[in-house]
Design an enzyme around this catalytic site. Sequence first.
Site, mmCIF file in Angstrom:
data_model
loop_
_atom_site.group_PDB
_atom_site.id
_atom_site.type_symbol
_atom_site.label_atom_id
_atom_site.label_comp_id
_atom_site.label_asym_id
_atom_site.label_seq_id
_atom_site.Cartn_x
_atom_site.Cartn_y
_atom_site.Cartn_z
ATOM 1 N N PHE A 168 -91.525 72.849 72.973
ATOM 2 C CA PHE A 168 -90.564 72.862 71.878
ATOM 3 C C PHE A 168 -89.813 74.183 71.940
ATOM 4 O O PHE A 168 -90.375 75.249 71.672
ATOM 5 C CB PHE A 168 -91.231 72.718 70.511
ATOM 6 C CG PHE A 168 -90.221 72.734 69.388
ATOM 7 C CD1 PHE A 168 -89.514 71.586 69.063
ATOM 8 C CD2 PHE A 168 -89.942 73.898 68.700
ATOM 9 C CE1 PHE A 168 -88.551 71.604 68.055
ATOM 10 C CE2 PHE A 168 -88.977 73.925 67.699
ATOM 11 C CZ PHE A 168 -88.290 72.773 67.382
ATOM 12 N N ASP A 253 -90.950 82.112 76.128
ATOM 13 C CA ASP A 253 -90.437 81.821 74.789
ATOM 14 C C ASP A 253 -91.509 82.237 73.778
ATOM 15 O O ASP A 253 -92.477 81.519 73.546
ATOM 16 C CB ASP A 253 -90.122 80.331 74.670
ATOM 17 C CG ASP A 253 -89.579 79.946 73.296
ATOM 18 O OD1 ASP A 253 -89.692 80.760 72.364
ATOM 19 O OD2 ASP A 253 -89.077 78.812 73.156
ATOM 20 N N LYS A 282 -87.338 84.195 64.815
ATOM 21 C CA LYS A 282 -88.165 84.010 63.632
ATOM 22 C C LYS A 282 -88.561 85.335 62.981
ATOM 23 O O LYS A 282 -87.806 85.889 62.219
ATOM 24 C CB LYS A 282 -89.376 83.136 63.963
ATOM 25 C CG LYS A 282 -88.973 81.701 64.335
ATOM 26 C CD LYS A 282 -90.132 80.766 64.353
ATOM 27 C CE LYS A 282 -89.728 79.353 64.797
ATOM 28 N NZ LYS A 282 -88.758 78.697 63.952
#
Length: 426
Positions: A168, A253, A282
């Site tokens: 994801f 990531d 984030k």
Amino acid sequence: MTAPTRTLPVQSPGSSTDPSSTGPSSTGRSSAELIKAEGPVLAHNYHPLPVVVARAEGVWVEDVEGRRYLDMLAGYSALNFGHRHPALIEAAHRQLDRLTLTSRAFHNDQLAGFAEGLAELTGLDMVLPMNTGAEAVESGIKVARKWAYDVKGVPADRATIVVAGGNFHGRTTTIVGFSDDDTARVGFGPFAPGFRTVPYNDLAALEAAVDETTAAVLIEPIQGEAGVIIPDEGYLTGVRELTRRSGCLFIADEIQSGLGRTGTTLAVEHESVVPDVLLLGKALGGGIVPVSAVVARREVLGVLGPGQHGSTFGGNPLAAAVGSAVVELLATGAFQRRAAALGEELRAGLTALVGKGVTGFRARGLWAGVDVDPALGTGREISERLLQEGILVKDTHGSTIRLAPPLTITSEELASALACLERALS
């Protein structure tokens, strides 16, 4: 390190505050009214739990009726430092009073310090500031391709990137094109070519997929959306060695796994691995503004020239000021140590629940994917039961729920959350 002082009253999860002290929502509408009002005017691309948050402080949030909940999701790690951390709020207020946006058409006085601090924190050389996680991934893909053509010598338009199954990385059309999640993918094609998918945690399959056209291997050191999937010890080291030997880039990531979540600044540090390219987001925005970044070796990010990539808001003064404050918090190492120590308590608590509704779990630092006996309900149903207990979590595939509390949570609050989970399962 102690958790920052909270202004919300200290009560048990799910309890109500004195209505006279908090008052109704600023909109004057109840939770039920606000949820109903969203239906006709908002695209239905989310299926939220039926709670309407109006206030928050630290690890606690409060709905419009004054009920309090312990936040065990932390915005998918965007709130690693809790809601409204005092140092981050102060940095934002200070910058709001001076300058918020210039665009990159001009320099601003906050960007250099942010880039210097982030490069030093990660042990890399250069920073490409963006806004969202998906933008960071897209930017990383572009940079890897440009590097492949300019430095590696891959023929034009033939560069490939190897990714892992179960990944994801975001929901833009390029990214969902190499996802194997039908919910994210089906109905959005045609998709961009140039990606090869191999099973996660399988070095032999990865080696077979890499060839002279490979620009990069793009993986999550821990797969978050898939259920906090932790690879075997040595996998990340193997990816690093394979990419170095094959002459391609290792892109990590760390948008969810990075910035203290797993007990280290970066999840790759658990194997002492340094990637060529690091994707962050984030928590980099401190739960205040969207901030993401591609951080890389100079040889890699140095391939970009003026006009070849950009973002109106990327690197804006407000984002840079908040990002710098985040870097300062992490530079002390206190949050990483706290996540590691409390992570042991989380692991012990979950271990005690195995066989009592929990069939298994995977945890690293303050991050866990918990598999619940399907006979007890789906992940969504368990999340709804926990909501009634005053605990906010989010389900993922099947009967798996994710736990990712702010790193400011106390031992007592963590124990309370685990006790609520035990009640929800019984």
